[in-house]
Design an enzyme around this catalytic site. Structure first.
Site, PDB file in Angstrom:
ATOM      1  N   SER A 144       0.771  -1.422  -0.240  1.00 27.35           N
ATOM      2  CA  SER A 144      -0.115   0.009  -0.607  1.00 27.35           C
ATOM      3  C   SER A 144       0.820   1.059   0.041  1.00 27.35           C
ATOM      4  CB  SER A 144      -1.202   0.283   1.591  1.00 27.35           C
ATOM      5  OG  SER A 144      -1.645   1.440   1.730  1.00 27.35           O
ATOM      6  N   TYR A 157      -3.952  -0.832  10.264  1.00 29.68           N
ATOM      7  CA  TYR A 157      -3.205  -1.249   8.557  1.00 29.68           C
ATOM      8  C   TYR A 157      -2.282  -0.374   8.161  1.00 29.68           C
ATOM      9  CZ  TYR A 157      -4.308  -0.639   3.610  1.00 29.68           C
ATOM     10  OH  TYR A 157      -4.519  -1.126   2.189  1.00 29.68           O
TER      11      TYR A 157
HETATM   12  P1  NAP Z   1     -11.457  -4.981  -1.708  1.00 31.21           P
HETATM   13  O1  NAP Z   1     -12.892  -4.801  -2.383  1.00 31.21           O
HETATM   14  O2  NAP Z   1     -12.498  -4.600  -0.646  1.00 31.21           O
HETATM   15  O3  NAP Z   1     -11.261  -6.313  -1.882  1.00 31.21           O
HETATM   16  C1  NAP Z   1     -10.789  -7.489  -0.915  1.00 31.21           C
HETATM   17  C2  NAP Z   1     -10.985  -8.433  -0.882  1.00 31.21           C
HETATM   18  O4  NAP Z   1     -10.012  -9.273  -0.071  1.00 31.21           O
HETATM   19  C3  NAP Z   1     -12.637  -9.037  -1.242  1.00 31.21           C
HETATM   20  O5  NAP Z   1     -12.213  -9.960  -1.964  1.00 31.21           O
HETATM   21  C4  NAP Z   1     -12.198 -10.020   0.617  1.00 31.21           C
HETATM   22  O6  NAP Z   1     -13.293 -11.004  -0.234  1.00 31.21           O
HETATM   23  C5  NAP Z   1     -10.790 -10.553   0.547  1.00 31.21           C
HETATM   24  N1  NAP Z   1     -10.770 -10.581   2.296  1.00 31.21           N
HETATM   25  C6  NAP Z   1     -11.075 -10.115   3.505  1.00 31.21           C
HETATM   26  N2  NAP Z   1     -11.334 -10.753   4.483  1.00 31.21           N
HETATM   27  C7  NAP Z   1     -11.020 -11.564   3.872  1.00 31.21           C
HETATM   28  C8  NAP Z   1     -10.771 -12.801   5.219  1.00 31.21           C
HETATM   29  N3  NAP Z   1     -10.702 -13.011   6.468  1.00 31.21           N
HETATM   30  N4  NAP Z   1     -10.849 -14.055   4.278  1.00 31.21           N
HETATM   31  C9  NAP Z   1     -10.751 -13.882   3.187  1.00 31.21           C
HETATM   32  N5  NAP Z   1     -10.487 -12.620   1.890  1.00 31.21           N
HETATM   33  C10 NAP Z   1     -10.691 -11.449   2.734  1.00 31.21           C
HETATM   34  O7  NAP Z   1     -10.680  -4.265  -1.537  1.00 31.21           O
HETATM   35  P2  NAP Z   1      -9.116  -3.933  -2.554  1.00 31.21           P
HETATM   36  O8  NAP Z   1      -9.393  -3.012  -2.778  1.00 31.21           O
HETATM   37  O9  NAP Z   1      -9.500  -5.070  -3.998  1.00 31.21           O
HETATM   38  O10 NAP Z   1      -8.386  -4.373  -1.684  1.00 31.21           O
HETATM   39  C11 NAP Z   1      -7.207  -5.402  -2.045  1.00 31.21           C
HETATM   40  C12 NAP Z   1      -6.262  -5.588  -1.246  1.00 31.21           C
HETATM   41  O11 NAP Z   1      -5.509  -3.846  -2.109  1.00 31.21           O
HETATM   42  C13 NAP Z   1      -6.125  -5.083  -0.018  1.00 31.21           C
HETATM   43  O12 NAP Z   1      -4.773  -6.201   0.550  1.00 31.21           O
HETATM   44  C14 NAP Z   1      -5.662  -3.355  -0.340  1.00 31.21           C
HETATM   45  O13 NAP Z   1      -5.539  -3.817   1.505  1.00 31.21           O
HETATM   46  C15 NAP Z   1      -4.667  -3.640  -0.403  1.00 31.21           C
HETATM   47  N6  NAP Z   1      -4.483  -2.042  -1.550  1.00 31.21           N
HETATM   48  C16 NAP Z   1      -5.810  -1.720  -1.896  1.00 31.21           C
HETATM   49  C17 NAP Z   1      -5.892   0.259  -2.403  1.00 31.21           C
HETATM   50  C18 NAP Z   1      -6.959   0.127  -2.828  1.00 31.21           C
HETATM   51  O14 NAP Z   1      -6.987   1.961  -3.341  1.00 31.21           O
HETATM   52  N7  NAP Z   1      -8.476   0.276  -3.148  1.00 31.21           N
HETATM   53  C19 NAP Z   1      -4.817   0.521  -2.129  1.00 31.21           C
HETATM   54  C20 NAP Z   1      -3.293   0.001  -1.736  1.00 31.21           C
HETATM   55  C21 NAP Z   1      -3.738  -1.384  -1.398  1.00 31.21           C
HETATM   56  P3  NAP Z   1     -15.546 -10.634   0.906  1.00 31.21           P
HETATM   57  O15 NAP Z   1     -15.255  -9.598  -0.547  1.00 31.21           O
HETATM   58  O16 NAP Z   1     -15.876 -11.863   0.865  1.00 31.21           O
HETATM   59  O17 NAP Z   1     -14.998  -9.516   1.919  1.00 31.21           O
END
Ligand code: NAP
Length: 252
Positions: A144, A157
């Site tokens: 991140s 986080y």
């Molecule tokens: P998201 O849309 O909230 O997706 C998160 C994913 O992780 C979903 O598939 C979720 O499943 C899964 N997950 C969460 N807790 C879980 C658990 N206990 N067991 C199994 N699966 C779980 O978020 P995203 O933005 O795509 O994030 C993906 C990654 O990128 C994360 O590590 C996040 O920190 C990182 N990130 C995102 C951004 C951004 O701007 N979006 C920036 C930097 C880093 P459910 O749908 O079942 O909850």
């Protein structure tokens, strides 16, 4: 020269691939030729459809990654269903927002368990299999901007994602000699569920967009090039990096 980004015949395991960045990366890996095992707690029907439409195989394992129990079984099922494991993408992650002065044990543990503890033990389980096969492999962790910056109101986080950058380096140090590359991608601000609260907050949304030289939120497809690079032999001599894909956010 054969295409160094070709993933034909490779098997990737992607966590949290029903939506958001995980879905974008799973589809990008399939576009490059990989079969993909999708692990998470929600059924990734849309992702399966996209992968199968590309002519690749998708296998689903429903599992809650809030605990690292069972990560060995996840790797074993990937191997038995798809014939091996060449690529692991540790994408699943959560965020809890609260003032540090009020932050609770539960908000701390929930984030650290998914974002860091499970990431480590799933990497360990995958690396054991990659070493056993003698073929090595690729592990890509999702970090991140808060692997580099402090952020605000997200202490667990920031701790977890700073930890991801550190773990990426130590695992690269220990496993490079086994033909395993461990690297990370640090996404900037991407339009997903994870950032829904920020996108909906008019003030924060304007502040964020004002700092991104590219002038827009990232789309999950924007990670495609970076994930295929770090999952392919194009990156065989790249170890321990955390690669920002951020529209220039960190350059400001
Ligand atoms: P998201 O849309 O909230 O997706 C998160 C994913 O992780 C979903 O598939 C979720 O499943 C899964 N997950 C969460 N807790 C879980 C658990 N206990 N067991 C199994 N699966 C779980 O978020 P995203 O933005 O795509 O994030 C993906 C990654 O990128 C994360 O590590 C996040 O920190 C990182 N990130 C995102 C951004 C951004 O701007 N979006 C920036 C930097 C880093 P459910 O749908 O079942 O909850």
């Amino acid at each position: 020269m054969a295409n160094p980004f070709d993933l034909t015949g490779k098997v990737a395991l992607v966590t949290g691939a029903n939506t958001g960045l995980g879905q974008g990366m799973a589809v990008a890996l399939a576009e490059a030729g990989a079969d993909v095992c999708l692990v998470g707690r929600s059924a990734p029907d849309e992702t399966v459809a996209k992968i199968e439409a590309l002519g690749r195989r998708a296998h689903v394992i429903l599992a809650d990654l809030c605990s690292a129990d069972g990560v060995g079984a996840i790797v074993a099922e990937t191997v038995s269903a798809l014939g091996g494991i060449d690529i692991l993408v540790n994408n699943a992650g959560i965020i809890k927002r609260n003032d540090s002065i009020d932050f609770t044990f539960d908000e701390w543990d929930a984030v650290m368990n998914v974002n860091l503890r499970t990431l480590f033990f799933l990497s360990q389980a995958a690396a054991r299999e990659m070493m056993k096969s003698g073929k090595g492999g690729k592990i890509v962790n999702i970090a991140s901007m808060l692997s580099f910056q402090g952020g605000i109101r997200v202490p667990s986080y920031t701790a977890s994602k700073s930890g991801v950058a550190g773990l990426t380096k130590i695992l690269a140090n220990e496993w490079a000699g086994h033909g395993i590359n461990v690297n990370a991608i640090a996404p900037g601000y991407f339009a997903t569920n994870n950032t829904a609260a920020l996108q909906a907050d008019e003030t924060r949304n304007t502040e964020i967009l004002g700092r991104i030289p590219a002038g827009r939120w990232g789309d999950p497809s924007d990670l495609g090039g970076a994930i295929v690079f770090l999952a392919s032999r194009a990156s065989d001599y790249v170890q321990g990096i955390t690669l920002p894909v951020d529209g220039g956010w960190l350059a400001r």
